[in-house]
Write a protein that holds these residues in place. Structure first.
Motif, mmCIF file in Angstrom:
data_model
loop_
_atom_site.group_PDB
_atom_site.id
_atom_site.type_symbol
_atom_site.label_atom_id
_atom_site.label_comp_id
_atom_site.label_asym_id
_atom_site.label_seq_id
_atom_site.Cartn_x
_atom_site.Cartn_y
_atom_site.Cartn_z
ATOM 1 N N GLU A 1 24.789 16.242 102.228
ATOM 2 C CA GLU A 1 25.933 15.626 101.558
ATOM 3 C C GLU A 1 25.548 15.105 100.176
ATOM 4 O O GLU A 1 26.311 15.248 99.217
ATOM 5 N N ASN A 2 24.380 14.508 100.063
ATOM 6 C CA ASN A 2 23.950 14.003 98.763
ATOM 7 C C ASN A 2 23.606 15.134 97.807
ATOM 8 O O ASN A 2 23.830 15.006 96.599
ATOM 9 N N GLU A 3 23.055 16.229 98.319
ATOM 10 C CA GLU A 3 22.816 17.383 97.457
ATOM 11 C C GLU A 3 24.128 17.934 96.910
ATOM 12 O O GLU A 3 24.219 18.301 95.730
ATOM 13 N N LEU A 4 25.145 17.992 97.763
ATOM 14 C CA LEU A 4 26.446 18.477 97.312
ATOM 15 C C LEU A 4 27.041 17.547 96.259
ATOM 16 O O LEU A 4 27.531 18.003 95.213
ATOM 17 N N ASN A 5 26.993 16.249 96.506
ATOM 18 C CA ASN A 5 27.540 15.295 95.538
ATOM 19 C C ASN A 5 26.767 15.330 94.223
ATOM 20 O O ASN A 5 27.357 15.210 93.136
ATOM 21 N N PHE A 6 25.448 15.489 94.311
ATOM 22 C CA PHE A 6 24.640 15.569 93.092
ATOM 23 C C PHE A 6 24.998 16.821 92.297
ATOM 24 O O PHE A 6 25.097 16.788 91.067
ATOM 25 N N PHE A 7 25.210 17.932 93.003
ATOM 26 C CA PHE A 7 25.562 19.176 92.316
ATOM 27 C C PHE A 7 26.958 19.089 91.707
ATOM 28 O O PHE A 7 27.207 19.613 90.619
ATOM 29 N N ILE A 8 27.876 18.426 92.400
ATOM 30 C CA ILE A 8 29.228 18.287 91.865
ATOM 31 C C ILE A 8 29.213 17.524 90.545
ATOM 32 O O ILE A 8 29.936 17.860 89.603
ATOM 33 N N LYS A 9 28.365 16.521 90.442
ATOM 34 C CA LYS A 9 28.355 15.684 89.243
ATOM 35 C C LYS A 9 27.457 16.239 88.145
ATOM 36 O O LYS A 9 27.832 16.225 86.967
ATOM 37 N N TYR A 10 26.269 16.743 88.518
ATOM 38 C CA TYR A 10 25.294 17.131 87.501
ATOM 39 C C TYR A 10 24.973 18.622 87.488
ATOM 40 O O TYR A 10 24.309 19.090 86.561
ATOM 41 N N GLU B 1 24.676 22.618 87.116
ATOM 42 C CA GLU B 1 25.028 23.658 86.145
ATOM 43 C C GLU B 1 25.352 23.103 84.762
ATOM 44 O O GLU B 1 25.984 23.780 83.951
ATOM 45 N N LEU B 2 24.939 21.894 84.482
ATOM 46 C CA LEU B 2 25.148 21.321 83.154
ATOM 47 C C LEU B 2 23.945 21.529 82.243
ATOM 48 O O LEU B 2 24.078 21.445 81.023
ATOM 49 N N GLY B 3 22.784 21.768 82.833
ATOM 50 C CA GLY B 3 21.592 21.953 82.025
ATOM 51 C C GLY B 3 20.919 20.638 81.692
ATOM 52 O O GLY B 3 21.481 19.551 81.872
ATOM 53 N N VAL C 1 26.934 12.790 78.695
ATOM 54 C CA VAL C 1 28.006 12.232 79.504
ATOM 55 C C VAL C 1 29.340 12.918 79.224
ATOM 56 O O VAL C 1 30.198 13.018 80.107
ATOM 57 N N ARG C 2 29.527 13.437 78.014
ATOM 58 C CA ARG C 2 30.786 14.130 77.722
ATOM 59 C C ARG C 2 30.884 15.444 78.493
ATOM 60 O O ARG C 2 31.973 15.825 78.939
ATOM 61 N N ASP C 3 29.766 16.141 78.636
ATOM 62 C CA ASP C 3 29.785 17.378 79.423
ATOM 63 C C ASP C 3 30.141 17.094 80.880
ATOM 64 O O ASP C 3 30.917 17.827 81.502
ATOM 65 N N ALA C 4 29.553 16.033 81.439
ATOM 66 C CA ALA C 4 29.872 15.673 82.819
ATOM 67 C C ALA C 4 31.336 15.252 82.954
ATOM 68 O O ALA C 4 31.995 15.550 83.961
ATOM 69 N N TYR C 5 31.847 14.573 81.936
ATOM 70 C CA TYR C 5 33.249 14.148 81.959
ATOM 71 C C TYR C 5 34.180 15.355 81.914
ATOM 72 O O TYR C 5 35.179 15.420 82.640
ATOM 73 N N MET C 6 33.868 16.335 81.084
ATOM 74 C CA MET C 6 34.683 17.542 81.011
ATOM 75 C C MET C 6 34.598 18.341 82.313
ATOM 76 O O MET C 6 35.588 18.920 82.771
ATOM 77 N N LYS C 7 33.412 18.375 82.907
ATOM 78 C CA LYS C 7 33.277 19.084 84.177
ATOM 79 C C LYS C 7 34.139 18.429 85.251
ATOM 80 O O LYS C 7 34.797 19.115 86.043
ATOM 81 N N HIS D 1 13.352 41.179 87.380
ATOM 82 C CA HIS D 1 13.510 39.873 86.754
ATOM 83 C C HIS D 1 14.736 39.189 87.348
ATOM 84 O O HIS D 1 15.662 39.852 87.825
ATOM 85 N N LEU D 2 14.724 37.880 87.319
ATOM 86 C CA LEU D 2 15.843 37.104 87.830
ATOM 87 C C LEU D 2 16.916 36.983 86.761
ATOM 88 O O LEU D 2 16.617 36.789 85.579
ATOM 89 N N SER D 3 18.160 37.095 87.178
ATOM 90 C CA SER D 3 19.252 36.955 86.219
ATOM 91 C C SER D 3 19.373 35.519 85.722
ATOM 92 O O SER D 3 19.783 35.279 84.597
ATOM 93 N N LYS D 4 19.019 34.565 86.578
ATOM 94 C CA LYS D 4 19.031 33.160 86.187
ATOM 95 C C LYS D 4 17.903 32.455 86.922
ATOM 96 O O LYS D 4 17.300 33.000 87.839
ATOM 97 N N SER D 5 17.650 31.235 86.515
ATOM 98 C CA SER D 5 16.618 30.454 87.179
ATOM 99 C C SER D 5 17.006 30.194 88.629
ATOM 100 O O SER D 5 18.184 30.091 88.974
ATOM 101 N N THR D 6 16.003 30.086 89.488
ATOM 102 C CA THR D 6 16.271 29.811 90.901
ATOM 103 C C THR D 6 16.843 28.425 91.117
ATOM 104 O O THR D 6 17.340 28.117 92.203
ATOM 105 N N LEU D 7 16.767 27.555 90.105
ATOM 106 C CA LEU D 7 17.343 26.220 90.226
ATOM 107 C C LEU D 7 18.842 26.221 89.986
ATOM 108 O O LEU D 7 19.517 25.250 90.299
ATOM 109 N N GLU D 8 19.360 27.288 89.398
ATOM 110 C CA GLU D 8 20.790 27.365 89.154
ATOM 111 C C GLU D 8 21.508 27.783 90.431
ATOM 112 O O GLU D 8 20.934 28.418 91.307
ATOM 113 N N GLY D 9 22.778 27.448 90.516
ATOM 114 C CA GLY D 9 23.509 27.715 91.744
ATOM 115 C C GLY D 9 24.721 28.594 91.585
ATOM 116 O O GLY D 9 25.600 28.589 92.428
ATOM 117 N N ASP D 10 24.824 29.347 90.494
ATOM 118 C CA ASP D 10 26.020 30.153 90.279
ATOM 119 C C ASP D 10 25.673 31.616 90.051
ATOM 120 O O ASP D 10 26.227 32.279 89.194
#
Length: 272
Positions: free
Chosen positions: A148-157, A159-161, A166-172, A230-239
């Protein structure tokens, strides 16, 4: 300002520390009972039991009678610093640079604290699974808290890089709320599945596929074509894309069974 830790009294021992100490003492007594029972009717194990008990008795008496009371009496209370909250980014004026700077610093601090909290929850899961393997049923609560905390952390932070502010998080957050309003049927289905999952968890049934569809390397977001090195994106990304077939989503829209057939190809390996 400072706040005193919950259950802590000035110059005394907290309730949590006393409970842990009582639990450790009960476990130590149970250990010696097992040693006593196992060594009955034997010679060398019985002699070894008495020798170990002879060395342990004075040390345990000294710790329980002198050391622990002194620690409980002279233990200083633990204080946690509580920073004053500043206005959030949605309360700042368009040209208020000072307000934006403070909100951004608060955002960075919140992200760091949330990251440490998530790290602690992951460590609890690792310790629980290592201690109880191969039976992970006692780890249901810690796994649920971590997911649950991993999901909440991903929802807030997520794929933002690293350079996001704070403006990017606000727009997200704004885009997410708009998407949820445009797709009420999806949110209703999510709420139903989440309610069913919690009901199963209350009945002692841990359905780990609710969080992870199979093992970590079988998640759809981690799929990569076998013909690329090669990887299309970093393994830390989720999309990551479900497929690089440009007609994939068109096929899904035209045929509902196509997505089910693709999902059936995923070999699921549940932990429970």
């Amino acid at each position: 300002t400072t706040v005193c830790d919950q259950g802590q009294t000035m110059g005394g021992e907290s309730d949590i520390a006393a409970e842990r100490r009582a639990t450790a003492r009960a476990e130590w007594e149970a250990y010696w009972k097992i040693r006593d029972i196992d060594s009955r009717g034997t010679f060398y194990p019985r002699a070894r039991y008495y020798v170990h008990k002879m060395f342990d008795a004075p040390a345990s008496w000294f710790r329980e009678t002198i050391v622990e009371p002194l620690h409980a009496k002279n233990k200083m209370p633990y204080y946690q610093r509580e920073l004053t909250r500043v206005p959030e980014i949605d309360d700042c004026g368009v040209n208020d640079k000072a307000c934006y700077f403070e909100a951004n610093e608060q955002f960075r601090l919140d992200k760091m604290v949330d990251g440490f909290i998530l790290q602690i929850l992951r460590q609890r899961v690792d310790r629980c699974m290592l201690y109880n393997q191969p039976n992970f049923n006692p780890c249901q609560k810690v796994i649920e808290d971590m997911e649950e905390n991993e999901l909440n952390f991903f929802i807030k932070y997520g794929e933002l890089g690293a350079e996001a502010d704070v403006r990017d998080a606000y727009m997200k957050q704004k885009h997410r709320m708009i998407w949820e309003r445009r797709h009420p049927e999806v949110m209703a289905e999510r709420a139903r599945l989440y309610s069913d999952h919690k009901e199963k968890l209350a009945n002692g049934e841990m359905d780990y596929e609710f969080w992870k569809k199979g093992t970590f390397f079988q998640d759809k977001k981690n799929l990569e074509p076998p013909y690329e090195f090669h990887l299309s994106k970093s393994t830390l990304e989720g999309d990551k894309p479900l497929s690089k077939d440009w007609q994939f989503y068109k096929k899904v829209a035209q045929d509902e069974e196509f997505a089910k057939a693709q999902d059936a190809k995923q070999h699921k390996m549940p932990l429970f």
